[in-house]
Design an enzyme around this catalytic site. Structure first.
Site, PDB file in Angstrom:
ATOM      1  N   ASP A  14       1.183  -0.806  -0.067  1.00 32.78           N
ATOM      2  CA  ASP A  14       0.113   0.719   0.168  1.00 32.78           C
ATOM      3  C   ASP A  14       0.437   1.119   0.266  1.00 32.78           C
ATOM      4  O   ASP A  14       1.984   0.874   0.611  1.00 32.78           O
ATOM      5  CB  ASP A  14      -0.637  -0.027   1.227  1.00 32.78           C
ATOM      6  CG  ASP A  14      -1.952   1.438   1.028  1.00 32.78           C
ATOM      7  OD1 ASP A  14      -2.599   1.461   0.106  1.00 32.78           O
ATOM      8  OD2 ASP A  14      -1.872   1.934   2.746  1.00 32.78           O
ATOM      9  N   SER A  15      -0.190   2.307  -0.205  1.00 33.22           N
ATOM     10  CA  SER A  15       0.813   3.327  -0.221  1.00 33.22           C
ATOM     11  C   SER A  15       1.764   3.851   1.300  1.00 33.22           C
ATOM     12  O   SER A  15       2.770   4.540   1.542  1.00 33.22           O
ATOM     13  CB  SER A  15      -0.258   4.995  -0.918  1.00 33.22           C
ATOM     14  OG  SER A  15      -0.875   5.101   0.828  1.00 33.22           O
ATOM     15  N   TYR A  46      -0.073   8.205  -1.693  1.00 34.30           N
ATOM     16  CA  TYR A  46      -0.605   8.722  -2.975  1.00 34.30           C
ATOM     17  C   TYR A  46      -1.622   9.345  -4.020  1.00 34.30           C
ATOM     18  O   TYR A  46      -1.586   9.861  -4.694  1.00 34.30           O
ATOM     19  CB  TYR A  46      -0.715   6.987  -3.467  1.00 34.30           C
ATOM     20  CG  TYR A  46       0.238   6.079  -3.726  1.00 34.30           C
ATOM     21  CD1 TYR A  46       1.237   6.400  -3.118  1.00 34.30           C
ATOM     22  CD2 TYR A  46      -0.330   4.961  -3.679  1.00 34.30           C
ATOM     23  CE1 TYR A  46       2.905   5.511  -3.622  1.00 34.30           C
ATOM     24  CE2 TYR A  46       0.901   4.297  -4.289  1.00 34.30           C
ATOM     25  CZ  TYR A  46       2.799   4.783  -3.112  1.00 34.30           C
ATOM     26  OH  TYR A  46       3.891   3.639  -3.693  1.00 34.30           O
ATOM     27  N   GLY A  47      -2.401   9.528  -2.915  1.00 38.83           N
ATOM     28  CA  GLY A  47      -3.600  10.431  -3.527  1.00 38.83           C
ATOM     29  C   GLY A  47      -3.636  12.417  -4.295  1.00 38.83           C
ATOM     30  O   GLY A  47      -4.070  12.030  -4.849  1.00 38.83           O
ATOM     31  N   CYS A  77      -4.378  -0.634  -2.471  1.00 42.20           N
ATOM     32  CA  CYS A  77      -4.344   1.168  -2.733  1.00 42.20           C
ATOM     33  C   CYS A  77      -5.004   0.919  -3.412  1.00 42.20           C
ATOM     34  O   CYS A  77      -5.281   0.194  -4.799  1.00 42.20           O
ATOM     35  CB  CYS A  77      -3.271   1.212  -2.634  1.00 42.20           C
ATOM     36  SG  CYS A  77      -2.474   2.838  -2.859  1.00 42.20           S
ATOM     37  N   THR A  79      -6.487   3.882  -4.870  1.00 41.38           N
ATOM     38  CA  THR A  79      -5.528   4.047  -5.518  1.00 41.38           C
ATOM     39  C   THR A  79      -4.905   4.158  -6.743  1.00 41.38           C
ATOM     40  O   THR A  79      -4.712   4.550  -8.099  1.00 41.38           O
ATOM     41  CB  THR A  79      -4.730   5.978  -5.098  1.00 41.38           C
ATOM     42  OG1 THR A  79      -5.574   6.696  -4.359  1.00 41.38           O
ATOM     43  CG2 THR A  79      -4.262   6.654  -5.667  1.00 41.38           C
ATOM     44  N   GLU A 156      -0.851   7.735   9.265  1.00 35.79           N
ATOM     45  CA  GLU A 156      -0.223   7.541   8.932  1.00 35.79           C
ATOM     46  C   GLU A 156       0.564   7.710  10.607  1.00 35.79           C
ATOM     47  O   GLU A 156       1.779   7.319  10.113  1.00 35.79           O
ATOM     48  CB  GLU A 156       0.907   8.200   7.814  1.00 35.79           C
ATOM     49  CG  GLU A 156       0.549   7.715   6.180  1.00 35.79           C
ATOM     50  CD  GLU A 156       1.346   5.814   6.655  1.00 35.79           C
ATOM     51  OE1 GLU A 156       1.924   5.844   6.561  1.00 35.79           O
ATOM     52  OE2 GLU A 156       0.641   5.698   5.784  1.00 35.79           O
ATOM     53  N   CYS A 188     -10.303   4.314   0.718  1.00 36.95           N
ATOM     54  CA  CYS A 188      -8.978   4.004   0.732  1.00 36.95           C
ATOM     55  C   CYS A 188      -8.969   2.813   2.107  1.00 36.95           C
ATOM     56  O   CYS A 188      -9.433   2.786   3.186  1.00 36.95           O
ATOM     57  CB  CYS A 188      -8.284   5.158   1.183  1.00 36.95           C
ATOM     58  SG  CYS A 188      -7.224   5.424   1.625  1.00 36.95           S
ATOM     59  N   THR A 189      -7.811   2.156   1.690  1.00 35.21           N
ATOM     60  CA  THR A 189      -7.595   1.187   3.339  1.00 35.21           C
ATOM     61  C   THR A 189      -6.818   1.514   3.918  1.00 35.21           C
ATOM     62  O   THR A 189      -6.731   1.134   5.170  1.00 35.21           O
ATOM     63  CB  THR A 189      -6.507   0.359   2.637  1.00 35.21           C
ATOM     64  OG1 THR A 189      -4.877   0.943   2.475  1.00 35.21           O
ATOM     65  CG2 THR A 189      -7.157  -0.453   1.360  1.00 35.21           C
ATOM     66  N   HIS A 190      -6.480   2.841   4.456  1.00 34.73           N
ATOM     67  CA  HIS A 190      -6.285   3.950   5.536  1.00 34.73           C
ATOM     68  C   HIS A 190      -7.817   4.233   6.074  1.00 34.73           C
ATOM     69  O   HIS A 190      -7.631   3.880   8.081  1.00 34.73           O
ATOM     70  CB  HIS A 190      -5.320   5.688   5.849  1.00 34.73           C
ATOM     71  CG  HIS A 190      -4.603   5.079   4.737  1.00 34.73           C
ATOM     72  ND1 HIS A 190      -3.807   4.364   3.620  1.00 34.73           N
ATOM     73  CD2 HIS A 190      -2.726   5.057   5.759  1.00 34.73           C
ATOM     74  CE1 HIS A 190      -2.867   5.389   3.290  1.00 34.73           C
ATOM     75  NE2 HIS A 190      -2.324   5.374   4.662  1.00 34.73           N
TER      76      HIS A 190
END
Length: 268
Positions: A14-15, A46-47, A77, A79, A156, A188-190
């Site tokens: 992932d990012s 990445y967005g 991810c 994105t 993050e 979004c996986t976050h």
């Protein structure tokens, strides 16, 4: 089954650390599968990056995972999926690649009000992949696409709750609720790590959909079909972590998200 290939790891990237929401589902559903996770936190989010940059980073991470012996790749991810997944598959035709995407189809089926909100990064909101999903599955429903700048950075940093996080979540969730959305897609996986705050603000009558479990099921089907599934019945397999960001910061945040101590390795 090729016994050597079956014991090889599955690579997940992932990012940043958000893909741990997918990794935990894979580990829960397929505990015998060795896993390698790469968080590209040094280049997150990445967005707001150019498409060429995102594709180059995805290629770099896949090559790293292949060098680690990965038998299959999970793109955790949205994105990357929305912008370049077809090019990645063309570049690696012999490698099973499973990719996450926003759960527009189940959301369109689940909504009672006929209004669905999709929470995602700017790049995912503007991606051809998401446009294709909406065109295919909207089925007369109203699909509201909402970019959520700042959410990835909160995760993050491990800021999963508190006044700052609640204000950031409310800023993008409340307008969707005001327009009648009764189903919210975590695009979004976050974002699953913000799900408790999202659900609390949205209320119990609003359904919040995370596609991670579906990705884990699809991985299992692909591995079985290819004869690559790890033998079941033994102890839980190993999980290895890498990061392109600050290793100490990654260890702290990953431990919070993963729920146990993590020692990520550095990746350039």
């Amino acid at each position: 089954m090729n016994p050597l290939a079956a014991t090889a790891p599955v690579g997940v990237f992932d990012s940043g650390v958000g893909g741990l929401s997918v990794l935990r589902e894979i580990h829960a559903q397929h505990p015998a599968e060795p896993l390698i996770y790469v968080a590209d936190s040094g280049h997150a989010p990445y967005g707001d990056k150019p498409v060429d940059f995102i594709e180059a980073r995805a290629q770099r991470l896949i090559e790293h995972l292949r060098a680690c012996g990965a038998k299959a790749i999970v793109v955790a991810c949205n994105t990357v999926t929305g912008l370049v997944i077809e090019r990645l598959r063309q570049h690696h035709p012999q490698l099973p690649i499973v990719a996450i995407e926003p759960a527009v189809k189940p959301a369109a089926q689940a909504t009672r009000s006929g209004v669905v909100g999709v929470l995602a990064t700017r790049r995912t909101v503007a991606s051809p992949g998401l446009a294709r999903l909406v065109d295919t599955y909207a089925q007369g429903r109203r699909i509201l696409l909402q970019a959520c700048p700042g959410w990835v950075e909160l995760v993050e940093q491990g800021l999963l709750d508190g006044p700052q996080t609640e204000a950031a979540v409310a800023a993008y969730v409340e307008p969707l609720l005001a327009q009648g959305a009764d189903t919210l897609v975590l695009g979004c996986t976050h974002y699953p790590f913000l799900a408790p705050v999202i659900q609390r603000l949205a209320g119990a009558d609003v359904r919040v959909i995370d596609p991670a479990a579906a990705v884990a099921r699809e991985l299992g089907r692909r591995l079985q079909h290819a004869g690559l599934a790890a033998p079941a019945g033994g102890p839980a397999a190993s999980v290895t972590f890498w990061t392109s960001g600050d290793v100490q910061q990654a260890a702290r945040v990953m431990q919070t998200l993963w729920g146990q101590p993590v020692r990520p390795r550095p990746l350039s």
